[in-house]
Design a protein around this motif. Structure first.
Motif, mmCIF file in Angstrom:
data_model
loop_
_atom_site.group_PDB
_atom_site.id
_atom_site.type_symbol
_atom_site.label_atom_id
_atom_site.label_comp_id
_atom_site.label_asym_id
_atom_site.label_seq_id
_atom_site.Cartn_x
_atom_site.Cartn_y
_atom_site.Cartn_z
ATOM 1 N N ALA A 152 0.842 -1.193 0.000
ATOM 2 C CA ALA A 152 0.000 0.000 0.000
ATOM 3 C C ALA A 152 0.878 1.244 0.000
ATOM 4 C CB ALA A 152 -0.905 0.004 1.234
ATOM 5 N N PRO A 153 0.544 2.235 -0.827
ATOM 6 C CA PRO A 153 1.351 3.461 -0.833
ATOM 7 C C PRO A 153 1.191 4.236 0.469
ATOM 8 C CG PRO A 153 -0.630 3.737 -2.160
ATOM 9 C CD PRO A 153 -0.586 2.294 -1.761
ATOM 10 N N GLY A 154 2.160 5.046 0.775
ATOM 11 C CA GLY A 154 2.067 5.857 1.985
ATOM 12 C C GLY A 154 1.089 7.000 1.844
ATOM 13 N N HIS A 155 0.840 7.427 0.609
ATOM 14 C CA HIS A 155 -0.114 8.493 0.355
ATOM 15 C C HIS A 155 -1.115 8.017 -0.688
ATOM 16 C CE1 HIS A 155 3.081 8.849 -2.663
ATOM 17 N NE2 HIS A 155 2.145 9.304 -3.468
ATOM 18 N N ASN A 156 -2.216 8.734 -0.838
ATOM 19 C CA ASN A 156 -3.219 8.369 -1.826
ATOM 20 C C ASN A 156 -2.675 8.567 -3.241
ATOM 21 O OD1 ASN A 156 -5.061 7.922 0.253
ATOM 22 N ND2 ASN A 156 -5.807 10.025 0.195
ATOM 23 N N THR A 157 -3.103 7.693 -4.142
ATOM 24 C CA THR A 157 -2.775 7.840 -5.552
ATOM 25 C C THR A 157 -4.075 7.766 -6.345
ATOM 26 O OG1 THR A 157 -2.505 5.476 -6.054
ATOM 27 C CG2 THR A 157 -0.595 6.629 -5.131
ATOM 28 N N ARG A 158 -4.003 7.965 -7.644
ATOM 29 C CA ARG A 158 -5.198 7.883 -8.480
ATOM 30 C C ARG A 158 -5.632 6.435 -8.676
ATOM 31 N NH1 ARG A 158 -8.061 11.279 -8.080
ATOM 32 N NH2 ARG A 158 -8.859 11.518 -10.190
ATOM 33 N N GLN A 159 -4.778 5.480 -8.290
ATOM 34 C CA GLN A 159 -5.108 4.057 -8.454
ATOM 35 C C GLN A 159 -5.502 3.383 -7.147
ATOM 36 O OE1 GLN A 159 -2.066 5.348 -9.823
ATOM 37 N NE2 GLN A 159 -3.307 5.740 -11.663
ATOM 38 N N ALA A 160 -5.030 3.884 -6.012
ATOM 39 C CA ALA A 160 -5.289 3.200 -4.742
ATOM 40 C C ALA A 160 -5.225 4.201 -3.588
ATOM 41 C CB ALA A 160 -4.275 2.079 -4.517
ATOM 42 N N TRP A 161 -5.931 3.860 -2.516
ATOM 43 C CA TRP A 161 -5.880 4.676 -1.303
ATOM 44 C C TRP A 161 -4.619 4.347 -0.530
ATOM 45 C CZ3 TRP A 161 -9.171 8.566 -1.005
ATOM 46 C CH2 TRP A 161 -10.380 8.493 -1.698
ATOM 47 N N GLY A 162 -4.007 5.365 0.056
ATOM 48 C CA GLY A 162 -2.800 5.171 0.836
ATOM 49 C C GLY A 162 -3.095 4.571 2.202
ATOM 50 N N GLN A 163 -2.048 4.189 2.890
ATOM 51 C CA GLN A 163 -2.182 3.526 4.185
ATOM 52 C C GLN A 163 -2.981 4.348 5.203
ATOM 53 O OE1 GLN A 163 -2.065 0.458 4.860
ATOM 54 N NE2 GLN A 163 -0.033 -0.089 5.644
ATOM 55 N N PRO A 164 -2.723 5.657 5.365
ATOM 56 C CA PRO A 164 -3.519 6.418 6.335
ATOM 57 C C PRO A 164 -5.020 6.395 6.029
ATOM 58 C CG PRO A 164 -1.555 7.646 5.730
ATOM 59 C CD PRO A 164 -1.637 6.492 4.786
ATOM 60 N N SER A 165 -5.387 6.557 4.754
ATOM 61 C CA SER A 165 -6.802 6.538 4.376
ATOM 62 C C SER A 165 -7.428 5.178 4.654
ATOM 63 C CB SER A 165 -6.959 6.888 2.893
ATOM 64 O OG SER A 165 -6.626 8.232 2.650
ATOM 65 N N ARG A 166 -6.677 4.118 4.402
ATOM 66 C CA ARG A 166 -7.192 2.770 4.650
ATOM 67 C C ARG A 166 -7.447 2.543 6.136
ATOM 68 N NH1 ARG A 166 -4.352 -1.357 0.388
ATOM 69 N NH2 ARG A 166 -4.184 0.084 -1.365
ATOM 70 N N ILE A 167 -6.503 2.953 6.958
ATOM 71 C CA ILE A 167 -6.665 2.771 8.402
ATOM 72 C C ILE A 167 -7.863 3.557 8.915
ATOM 73 C CG2 ILE A 167 -5.596 3.248 10.640
ATOM 74 C CD1 ILE A 167 -2.882 2.624 9.313
ATOM 75 N N LEU A 168 -8.005 4.801 8.477
ATOM 76 C CA LEU A 168 -9.121 5.631 8.913
ATOM 77 C C LEU A 168 -10.456 5.068 8.408
ATOM 78 C CD1 LEU A 168 -7.514 9.140 8.315
ATOM 79 C CD2 LEU A 168 -7.979 8.066 10.533
ATOM 80 N N HIS A 169 -10.453 4.536 7.188
ATOM 81 C CA HIS A 169 -11.672 3.949 6.614
ATOM 82 C C HIS A 169 -12.152 2.750 7.431
ATOM 83 C CE1 HIS A 169 -14.358 2.345 3.427
ATOM 84 N NE2 HIS A 169 -13.876 1.171 3.804
ATOM 85 N N TRP A 170 -11.251 1.787 7.640
ATOM 86 C CA TRP A 170 -11.657 0.557 8.315
ATOM 87 C C TRP A 170 -11.922 0.776 9.802
ATOM 88 C CZ3 TRP A 170 -13.540 -3.013 5.467
ATOM 89 C CH2 TRP A 170 -13.097 -3.176 4.158
#
Length: 256
Positions: free
Chosen positions: A92-110
């Protein structure tokens, strides 16, 4: 109670997106176990055990049963998705990209998802249970979890403003995403309004009561129902894309 739920939610969210497959499996199993106990507590509230003596209206009992069925469906989906964690995950990328959400966004989402799955039945327990120590504990936990969800949403939107993530796949998905964000903000605010109308302190603070009790209660209940509908639509769309359309890319934008 709030601290325990927050630690659980963040722990599951972190584990689900780690590179080690065993830790990802552990995170998904923890989520399944937590969801099972959530369903079990709902069953107790409706049928037997701790909440058997509580007087509930038919609509409240129906809402609890619906949450139990939705939780069972979510539990089944978690178990069906479990074998996929054995594969080699894309980092997972450390920041958001146009292809995938980054690690911080994933943690906050779940973490937000886990907390909301806890907050909704807790809110109904507060309504169903008679006044007493158990109800007070659930009320404190419900308030704390709601404020935690609001804080996570603020962090999530702030991070997205700094680093933009993938676009929604279609117009309905964009509408659903906007509705979920709006409801995640409105629900805790309406809960504060209801606490003020009930003269119940939040974090030891007395709140003003700009709305009457019935208006505040009705607003919170309507927003809760709308969130459940939006959440169910979101989860159903993800499951349909993954299993029905065999589109593995969509869920991998938010999950390793």
């Amino acid at each position: 109670m709030t601290g325990s739920y927050l630690i659980l939610a963040l722990g599951i969210a972190v584990l689900l997106n780690l590179g080690n497959r065993w830790l990802r499996i552990l995170g998904q199993l923890l989520a399944a176990i937590a969801l099972f106990f959530n369903i079990w507590s709902i069953w107790l509230a409706v049928e037997d055990g701790t909440f058997a003596a509580a007087r509930a209206q038919a609509g409240q009992v129906l809402a609890l049963k619906a949450m139990g069925l939705a939780g069972a469906a979510a539990l089944l989906a978690l178990l069906l998705l479990l074998p996929g964690q054995w594969r080699t995950a894309t980092p997972a990328p450390g920041h958001n990209t146009r292809q995938a959400w980054g690690q911080p966004s994933r943690i906050l989402h779940w973490a937000s998802a886990v907390l909301m799955l806890c907050a909704l039945p807790m809110g109904l327990f507060v309504v169903v249970l008679p006044a007493g120590a158990i109800r007070a504990e659930f009320l404190d936990g419900h308030q704390g979890v709601g404020l935690a969800v609001l804080l996570l949403l603020i962090l999530r939107l702030g991070w997205q403003a700094v680093t933009r993530g993938p676009d929604s796949p279609n117009a309905m998905a964009r509408l659903n995403k906007s509705a979920l964000y709006a409801l995640l903000a409105a629900l805790p605010v309406s809960g504060l309004l209801l606490s003020g109308a009930l003269h119940v302190p939040v974090l030891g603070l007395a709140l003003p009561a700009p709305l009457g009790l019935e208006a505040a209660r009705g607003l919170h209940q309507i927003l809760s129902a709308l969130f459940v509908a939006a959440f169910a639509a979101h989860a159903s769309a993800v499951v349909w894309h993954h299993f029905g359309l065999s589109d593995r890319k969509l869920i991998r934008r938010m999950l390793r």
